[in-house]
Design a protein around this motif. Structure first.
Motif, PDB file in Angstrom:
ATOM      1  N   HIS A 181      30.439   7.887  31.480  1.00 48.79           N
ATOM      2  CA  HIS A 181      31.623   7.498  30.917  1.00 48.79           C
ATOM      3  C   HIS A 181      32.412   7.061  32.019  1.00 48.79           C
ATOM      4  CE1 HIS A 181      35.414   7.983  28.629  1.00 48.79           C
ATOM      5  NE2 HIS A 181      35.899   8.436  29.615  1.00 48.79           N
ATOM      6  N   TYR A 205      31.295   3.292  32.295  1.00 47.50           N
ATOM      7  CA  TYR A 205      32.019   2.557  31.371  1.00 47.50           C
ATOM      8  C   TYR A 205      33.457   2.226  31.905  1.00 47.50           C
ATOM      9  CZ  TYR A 205      33.796   1.454  26.914  1.00 47.50           C
ATOM     10  OH  TYR A 205      34.386   0.820  25.907  1.00 47.50           O
ATOM     11  N   LEU A 206      34.024   3.163  32.296  1.00 46.72           N
ATOM     12  CA  LEU A 206      35.546   2.819  32.851  1.00 46.72           C
ATOM     13  C   LEU A 206      35.477   2.139  33.750  1.00 46.72           C
ATOM     14  CD1 LEU A 206      37.088   6.530  32.624  1.00 46.72           C
ATOM     15  CD2 LEU A 206      37.724   4.558  31.233  1.00 46.72           C
ATOM     16  N   ARG A 223      34.837  -1.395  32.374  1.00 43.21           N
ATOM     17  CA  ARG A 223      36.014  -2.094  31.881  1.00 43.21           C
ATOM     18  C   ARG A 223      36.988  -2.439  32.823  1.00 43.21           C
ATOM     19  NH1 ARG A 223      37.108   0.028  26.643  1.00 43.21           N
ATOM     20  NH2 ARG A 223      39.365  -0.896  26.687  1.00 43.21           N
ATOM     21  N   GLU A 251      54.016  -1.470  31.543  1.00 39.18           N
ATOM     22  CA  GLU A 251      52.762  -1.028  31.013  1.00 39.18           C
ATOM     23  C   GLU A 251      52.300   0.560  31.668  1.00 39.18           C
ATOM     24  OE1 GLU A 251      49.590  -3.812  31.635  1.00 39.18           O
ATOM     25  OE2 GLU A 251      48.009  -2.472  31.085  1.00 39.18           O
ATOM     26  N   VAL A 263      54.265   3.591  30.627  1.00 35.86           N
ATOM     27  CA  VAL A 263      53.684   4.034  28.989  1.00 35.86           C
ATOM     28  C   VAL A 263      52.451   4.591  29.165  1.00 35.86           C
ATOM     29  CG1 VAL A 263      53.004   3.122  26.860  1.00 35.86           C
ATOM     30  CG2 VAL A 263      55.132   2.292  27.981  1.00 35.86           C
ATOM     31  N   SER A 264      51.480   4.011  30.023  1.00 32.89           N
ATOM     32  CA  SER A 264      50.062   4.516  30.116  1.00 32.89           C
ATOM     33  C   SER A 264      50.148   5.743  30.797  1.00 32.89           C
ATOM     34  CB  SER A 264      49.222   3.536  31.299  1.00 32.89           C
ATOM     35  OG  SER A 264      49.135   2.325  30.330  1.00 32.89           O
ATOM     36  N   LEU A 267      52.278   7.996  30.453  1.00 37.15           N
ATOM     37  CA  LEU A 267      52.977   8.885  29.627  1.00 37.15           C
ATOM     38  C   LEU A 267      51.938   9.325  28.677  1.00 37.15           C
ATOM     39  CD1 LEU A 267      56.367   7.492  29.004  1.00 37.15           C
ATOM     40  CD2 LEU A 267      56.053   9.633  30.011  1.00 37.15           C
ATOM     41  N   ILE A 268      51.146   8.498  28.336  1.00 33.93           N
ATOM     42  CA  ILE A 268      50.133   8.691  27.161  1.00 33.93           C
ATOM     43  C   ILE A 268      48.649   9.132  27.845  1.00 33.93           C
ATOM     44  CG2 ILE A 268      51.106   7.687  25.553  1.00 33.93           C
ATOM     45  CD1 ILE A 268      49.609   5.495  25.680  1.00 33.93           C
ATOM     46  N   GLY A 269      48.747   9.583  29.134  1.00 31.63           N
ATOM     47  CA  GLY A 269      47.457  10.281  29.583  1.00 31.63           C
ATOM     48  C   GLY A 269      46.534   9.612  30.502  1.00 31.63           C
ATOM     49  N   ALA A 270      47.225   8.430  31.062  1.00 31.93           N
ATOM     50  CA  ALA A 270      46.266   7.593  31.937  1.00 31.93           C
ATOM     51  C   ALA A 270      46.422   8.292  33.346  1.00 31.93           C
ATOM     52  CB  ALA A 270      46.953   6.021  32.321  1.00 31.93           C
ATOM     53  N   THR A 271      45.230   8.367  33.960  1.00 30.39           N
ATOM     54  CA  THR A 271      44.965   8.930  35.041  1.00 30.39           C
ATOM     55  C   THR A 271      45.415   7.958  36.281  1.00 30.39           C
ATOM     56  OG1 THR A 271      42.864   8.431  35.741  1.00 30.39           O
ATOM     57  CG2 THR A 271      43.339  10.588  34.751  1.00 30.39           C
ATOM     58  N   PHE A 315      42.666   5.409  36.902  1.00 30.13           N
ATOM     59  CA  PHE A 315      42.615   4.498  35.684  1.00 30.13           C
ATOM     60  C   PHE A 315      43.712   3.359  35.939  1.00 30.13           C
ATOM     61  CE2 PHE A 315      44.304   2.896  31.764  1.00 30.13           C
ATOM     62  CZ  PHE A 315      43.151   2.428  31.183  1.00 30.13           C
TER      63      PHE A 315
END
Lengths: 219, 302
Positions: free
Chosen positions: B3, B6-7, B10, B204, B207-208, B210-214, B217
């Protein structure tokens, strides 16, 4: 079993303003709850405490058994990956398409691309925006932007969905549509907490309503 | 594990796209980085080539002992014996005066010179190769050998070799200082570039988060971008140095020919080039890490 639990939670801001005062309640797994109250009653703060955007000054906020107020900053992202957030101000990114906006949570979790595309389309279909997937969100109406925000909040199939005034600026027919959406998520097992100041809207659904005033339960 | 890979893949892809989508901005900071790398690199190559050339000339210095004309074969044998047993002499070769004359004539195509001279004016000589030692010890050996009986003189031209060595040493120290300064510049340039990029994508990132980006990341694409820039800048500087060397070498060879020497600037070896890539990549990634770290802390505090 409770999904969200507040134990004597107080949240005060610098200057001595207490947004939440000694509040205790539970929301069960799979339950749908409305938060009612005037603006400034503490609804937004309460939702932020659940998502770990704000931290309780005293007391404990438990989400799925985890003490959010005790989580380290590095652990918060993993909590949020299990929560879907619908923001009052949408927080949509206008530098990318509708599709890419909904893709963001899946990118963050690191979903496989093929699976992601399917999920994004399914979420957009659910909120009725599938035909607009290539559009820039700047061209969407207020209601459509709200639905885009909902699609982004549910695309990663969170256990909890938190919506802060999702019907704030929408007319009644549109608001009913949105509430219907939340109910359908709740019907597949998602714990839903929706705040609104329009109680008439909530009354139609027969769900539990938590009424707040000045950071406490309204009597 | 998969995983995480993969990250990373990306983020690497996303960084490559950013690089291609902003060709002008990327190129400008790339050129800046390449320039910062080129200066110490150029000095390094010059000093290295000089050191290489200098060591070929002077790491095996030779001392020539010229015997007095009155020295007879017993004296010669005694001197040969002394040299053979000397602890600091690696090798010594006796050059009889007749042979020396023949060699001289052959080298300078001066046939018929002997007729004019009548008698061979050259003395017998020993060519001595000392063991490896510092220049000061060479100097002492030189003095000692000139004091041997029946030795007219000992010739050892150490002065210019010492000057060359100290010059090379100065050059090497200068290279280190310059490399440190420009290494710092590399970090700062990347810090600034990445800082501007992060600020441009502030919405960006917020927002990221707020919705769970470490944080990792969020950082990753920026760090890959910096890594690409560092590596590309290193390649550019490497290619630039090769081009400069190709341009300069004919002139250097011409100059060296005047002194009967073969000299040339050498290009970076493959392993040196690899090291350059690695160092540039590490420094730019460090710059990106510092910039993103600082801005993420700032955002959390807001």
């Amino acid at each position: 079993m409770s999904m969200i639990q507040f134990d004597q939670v107080t949240k005060s801001y610098p200057g001595g303003i207490e947004a939440i005062k000694n509040l205790s309640f539970r929301v069960n797994k799979g339950e749908m709850v409305f938060l009612a109250g005037h603006s400034g009653a503490g609804k937004s703060t309460l939702l932020k405490l659940i998502a770990g955007i704000e931290r309780a000054t005293t007391g404990n906020v438990l989400v799925n058994g985890q003490n959010v107020s005790a989580l380290r900053a590095a652990q918060l992202p993993y909590l949020r990956q299990h929560i879907g957030l619908v923001f009052q101000d949408h927080k949509i990114l206008f530098d990318r398409s509708v599709f890419e906006n909904v893709m963001l949570p899946l990118d963050i979790i690191g979903f496989d691309r093929k699976e992601s595309v399917k999920r994004v389309r399914a979420a957009l279909d659910k909120v009725g925006l599938l035909k607009r997937e290539k559009a820039n969100p700047i061209g969407l109406s207020g209601g459509e932007q709200q639905r885009l925000c909902i699609a982004r909040a549910v695309v990663h199939r969170p256990a909890i969905l938190l919506a802060d005034e999702p019907t704030g600026n929408l007319d009644r027919a549109y608001s009913l549509d949105i509430m219907e959406l939340f109910r359908s998520f709740n019907q597949v097992g998602v714990t839903v907490v929706v705040s609104a100041h329009d109680e008439i809207l909530m009354a139609d659904y027969g769900q539990r309503i938590i009424r707040l005033a000045h950071g406490q339960f309204a009597t | 594990m998969n995983h995480l890979l993969y990250l990373h893949a990306r983020a690497a892809r996303q960084a490559a796209l950013t690089l291609l989508r902003q060709p002008l901005g990327s190129l400008l900071s790339l050129l800046m980085l390449a320039l910062a790398l080129s200066l110490p690199l150029g000095l390094y190559l010059t000093v290295q080539s000089l050191a290489n050339w200098g060591s070929r000339l002077a790491t095996t210095p030779q001392i020539t002992l010229f015997m007095e004309a009155a020295a007879d074969s017993t004296d010669l044998q005694a001197t040969a014996q002394t040299l053979k047993q000397h602890a600091l002499v690696a090798h010594s070769q006796f050059v009889p005066r007749d042979e020396a004359l023949k060699a001289l004539m052959a080298r300078n195509k001066l046939e018929g010179l002997t007729e004019g001279l009548g008698e061979n004016p050259l003395p017998d000589a020993f060519v001595i190769t000392p063991k490896d030692m510092p220049p000061e010890a060479l100097e002492r050996l030189h003095k000692e050998l000139s004091g041997l009986t029946m030795v007219e003189s000992a010739q050892f031209d150490a002065g210019w070799a010492k000057k060359l060595f100290s010059l090379i040493q100065l050059g090497q120290q200068l290279t280190v200082v310059l490399a440190c300064v420009f290494g710092g510049a590399l970090v700062l340039i990347t810090f600034n570039t990445i800082r501007l990029q992060v600020l441009a994508r502030r919405d960006e990132i917020e927002v990221s988060k707020l919705i769970g980006a470490t944080n990792s990341f969020i950082r990753r694409p920026f760090m890959y971008y910096a890594l690409y820039q560092g590596a590309l800048a290193a390649l550019l500087a490497w290619a630039g140095s090769m081009w400069l060397i190709a341009m300069a070498n004919p002139a250097i060879a011409e100059l060296a020919r005047l002194y009967n020497e073969g000299a040339a600037l050498r290009p970076l070896s493959l392993s040196e080039g690899g090291l350059l890539l690695l160092v540039a990549g590490v420094l730019t990634t460090l710059g990106a890490r510092l910039a993103t770290g600082q801005l993420l802390r700032q955002m959390e505090a807001d």
